[in-house]
Structures are given as structure tokens and as C-alpha cells.
Write a protein that holds these residues in place. Structure first.
Motif, PDB file in Angstrom:
ATOM      1  N   VAL A  46       0.852  -1.194   0.000  1.00 46.59           N
ATOM      2  CA  VAL A  46       0.000   0.000   0.000  1.00 46.59           C
ATOM      3  C   VAL A  46       0.888   1.245   0.000  1.00 46.59           C
ATOM      4  O   VAL A  46       2.037   1.211   0.451  1.00 46.59           O
ATOM      5  CB  VAL A  46      -0.950   0.025   1.217  1.00 46.59           C
ATOM      6  CG1 VAL A  46      -1.832  -1.208   1.237  1.00 46.59           C
ATOM      7  CG2 VAL A  46      -0.168   0.120   2.517  1.00 46.59           C
ATOM      8  N   SER A  54      -1.746   6.312   1.671  1.00 44.14           N
ATOM      9  CA  SER A  54      -2.930   5.585   2.132  1.00 44.14           C
ATOM     10  C   SER A  54      -2.864   5.303   3.622  1.00 44.14           C
ATOM     11  O   SER A  54      -3.883   5.276   4.320  1.00 44.14           O
ATOM     12  CB  SER A  54      -3.073   4.268   1.360  1.00 44.14           C
ATOM     13  OG  SER A  54      -3.251   4.501  -0.022  1.00 44.14           O
ATOM     14  N   TYR A 100      -8.727  -0.515  -0.880  1.00 50.97           N
ATOM     15  CA  TYR A 100      -7.982  -1.216  -1.913  1.00 50.97           C
ATOM     16  C   TYR A 100      -8.803  -2.392  -2.415  1.00 50.97           C
ATOM     17  O   TYR A 100      -9.664  -2.920  -1.702  1.00 50.97           O
ATOM     18  CB  TYR A 100      -6.648  -1.731  -1.374  1.00 50.97           C
ATOM     19  CG  TYR A 100      -5.521  -0.735  -1.457  1.00 50.97           C
ATOM     20  CD1 TYR A 100      -4.430  -0.948  -2.270  1.00 50.97           C
ATOM     21  CD2 TYR A 100      -5.545   0.433  -0.699  1.00 50.97           C
ATOM     22  CE1 TYR A 100      -3.383  -0.030  -2.341  1.00 50.97           C
ATOM     23  CE2 TYR A 100      -4.519   1.355  -0.752  1.00 50.97           C
ATOM     24  CZ  TYR A 100      -3.431   1.112  -1.577  1.00 50.97           C
ATOM     25  OH  TYR A 100      -2.407   2.021  -1.648  1.00 50.97           O
ATOM     26  N   ASP A 152      -7.565   4.118   3.431  1.00 53.53           N
ATOM     27  CA  ASP A 152      -7.939   4.029   2.024  1.00 53.53           C
ATOM     28  C   ASP A 152      -8.613   2.696   1.762  1.00 53.53           C
ATOM     29  O   ASP A 152      -8.576   1.780   2.596  1.00 53.53           O
ATOM     30  CB  ASP A 152      -6.693   4.166   1.146  1.00 53.53           C
ATOM     31  CG  ASP A 152      -7.008   4.724  -0.239  1.00 53.53           C
ATOM     32  OD1 ASP A 152      -8.205   4.790  -0.593  1.00 53.53           O
ATOM     33  OD2 ASP A 152      -6.065   5.087  -0.954  1.00 53.53           O
TER      34      ASP A 152
END
Length: 339
Positions: free
Chosen positions: A166, A170, A177, A175
């Protein structure tokens, strides 16, 4: 006596050790368990295996049985006492047989289980019943309690481990994904197939390098009705080459001009925490750190951001630049530098 003796049934030699007998017994139970075996006579086969194992796993019973094998015309009336075949009937077994095999409270196998677990599995009404049959598949479900030991019924699938990369940004903000996986899926026939699946993953704000994200039920498929294992994703943080991470602390190398280092100036720096205004102290040296408290990874205990200063000399290929350095040289002619 049956055509095959108990050693033949278990597939071991007469001088086999207790450990070898137990190992072979477990293997046969896995192979012929009525809920997983395609053998047409799996129920009777399991009963036969249990009867054989009950006798030769017990030191005294085994000695009597060996003596009877060596002299088959003696003590024939006692033959029905081995394995409980007479009481339970062909293809069946008694509750007391199971109790004598596993013992009250005996830990059996790596996982182990309690006698009460077996009791509840077969129902309290089964205790003391000499003719309780396990001939039908619906009745044999009591063996589900043994799944964690024999690897058959209702055992949870193995946990799986993988790595996810990542961005550092982030980690600062949190965040979402998406990753694509071949997820194990158990079919109605018991076979395991794999399905391409896209999983959405929430990257928690402040997670640090090496921490794991657990996805429940996304690991290996369980046996029969057993739950799937979990998937653990180890987080690897991707960042620029001028950054290194130590726990929640972030170190970033920042290039500055010689006059900024000498005179001290306020500069704007693009950092993972955003664009920050930073004052470079006068007479700063290359390699010195400016600490920005709480601007590291926003973990439970936020880390700090350290800006490591790197003085970069400008290009002096032009005549004007050469003249400027000559003047600088003259201005600091009395300066002594330790080498």
C-alpha cells in the motif's frame, strides 16, 4: 473368528508399536469415515476398524488376543469379548466401546477433546445402549466432533497468509484497496474449487509496516460444514526512495541550497503529511535532522517526521557561476576546515 484378524484389518504387523497402530488407525478412519468415503460399505468398515483397534490398543486385551491367535482352538467362547462385535452386531458399535477407546477426559491427538464432547455428539440417550447403530449416514454425524483430530468433519480450513503493498499516503489517510484472489470454495459434492474473486479491503489509517489485516473466512475451505480459514494480509508500505520508515516514525531526505543552509530560510517541503512550511536553521549541516512532532504515521501513538537535510551545490558550468564561487572563496579565505 473372522477371516481377517485385527492386525490384518488395521494393516499392521503383529509386532507393530503402539504409535504405529495409532497412526494407522487414524489413517483408516480418515479414509473410511462414512461422511467422506465413497466405499459402498463404509459404515461397516468403520465399525470393523474400531473393533480391531479397541482390542490391540489395550496391552492386556492384546496379549489375550495374541494368545488366542496362537491357539485358535482355546477360549473360543471369549472371542465375542474382543471389539464388542457380538454386542453391537456387524457394522455397529457400542457407546461403551467408544468410551473404552478414548477414555474419560483423555486428550487424544494434537488437538485433543473431552469425553463430554463425545457424549454430546452421540446424544445422551446413546449411553449404555448395546445395540446403538452407526449404519446410516444421518446417525454417523456424531463423528463430526472428531473432525479437528482426524481432519474429516467440520474442521475449520487453514488460515492463509499473503502480502499487500500500500502507498504511504494511504497509511496517513486510510484508504480502500481491491485485490484479486483465487478463493477456495467447497462444492456440494465436497470437492474444493477455486473462484476468482475481487475483495475490497479497508486500509486502516495509521497501520504500520509489517502489521496484518485479517479477512475472516477468506482462507482455505473447511471440511464438510467446517468454516473457511481466515486470510491474513501482511502490510508492506510503498514509499519514495528518499524516505525510510522506522515503526511509526518517518525519515525524509530534503535537498537544500548552500545559502539556505548558511543563512537559514523558510522553505516549503512536500511530505506524506502534506506540504509543510519549514524553517531551516542558520549554519545547518548536511545530515542534520529537523523533527516535526506528530507528523509521522498517525498510529495509535503517532510517530514523528524527521527531515534529513542534504546540501546540494548548484551547477557551476557557466562563467557567472564560476565568478560567484571565486568571490565566495575570497570572502571566506580565512576559514579553516578540518579534514
Amino acid at each position: 473368528m473372522a477371516e481377517k484378524n485385527y492386525y490384518d484389518i488395521l494393516g499392521v504387523k503383529k509386532d507393530a508399536s503402539d504409535a504405529d497402530i495409532k497412526k494407522k488407525y487414524r489413517k483408516l478412519v480418515r479414509q473410511y469415515h462414512p461422511d467422506v468415503s465413497d466405499h459402498p460399505d463404509a459404515d461397516n468398515k468403520i465399525a470393523e476398524i474400531n473393533n480391531a483397534y479397541e482390542t490391540i490398543r489395550d496391552k492386556d486385551k492384546r496379549a489375550e488376543y495374541d494368545a488366542m491367535l496362537n491357539n485358535p482352538f482355546a477360549n473360543q467362547s471369549r472371542a465375542s469379548g474382543f471389539g464388542g462385535q457380538s454386542a453391537a452386531g456387524q457394522g455397529g458399535f457400542r457407546w461403551e466401546d467408544i468410551k473404552s477407546q478414548f477414555g474419560d477426559g483423555e486428550a487424544f491427538g494434537d488437538g485433543g477433546f473431552r469425553f463430554d464432547d463425545i457424549f454430546s455428539a452421540f446424544g445422551r440417550g446413546a449411553r449404555g445402549s448395546a445395540g446403538g447403530q452407526a449404519g446410516s449416514r444421518s446417525q454417523s454425524s456424531g463423528f463430526d466432533q472428531f473432525g479437528s483430530d482426524f481432519g474429516t468433519q467440520d474442521s475449520k480450513g487453514q488460515d492463509q497468509h499473503a502480502e499487500i503493498t500500500v502507498d504511504l499516503s494511504s497509511v496517513y489517510s486510510g484508504d480502500d484497496y481491491s485485490i484479486k484472489l483465487n478463493v477456495p470454495v467447497r462444492q456440494a459434492n465436497g470437492n474444493v474449487d477455486y473462484d476468482n474473486k475481487t475483495l475490497k479491503i479497508k486500509i486502516p489509517k495509521g497501520i504500520t509496516d509489517g502489521k496484518q489485516i485479517r479477512l475472516a473466512g477468506q482462507g482455505a475451505a473447511g471440511n464438510s460444514h467446517g468454516k473457511n480459514g481466515d486470510l491474513f494480509l501482511k502490510v508492506k508500505i510503498r514509499h519514495d526512495a528518499n524516505i525510510r520508515i522506522e515503526g511509526a516514525d518517518v525519515y525524509q531526505t530534503v535537498n537544500i541550497a548552500p545559502w539556505e543552509a548558511a543563512l537559514g530560510e523558510k522553505i516549503n517541503v512536500s511530505t506524506p503529511a502534506g506540504t509543510l512550511g519549514v524553517t531551516v536553521p542558520k549554519n545547518s549541516k548536511s545530515g542534520s535532522n529537523l523533527r516535526l512532532k506528530g507528523k509521522g504515521i498517525p498510529a495509535k501513538q503517532s510517530g514523528d517526521l524527521y527531515l534529513t537535510l542534504n546540501i546540494v551545490n548548484p551547477d557551476i558550468s557557466s562563467e557567472e557561476a564560476i565568478d560567484a564561487y571565486e568571490q565566495l572563496k575570497q570572502a571566506f579565505a580565512d576559514t579553516s576546515i578540518n579534514r
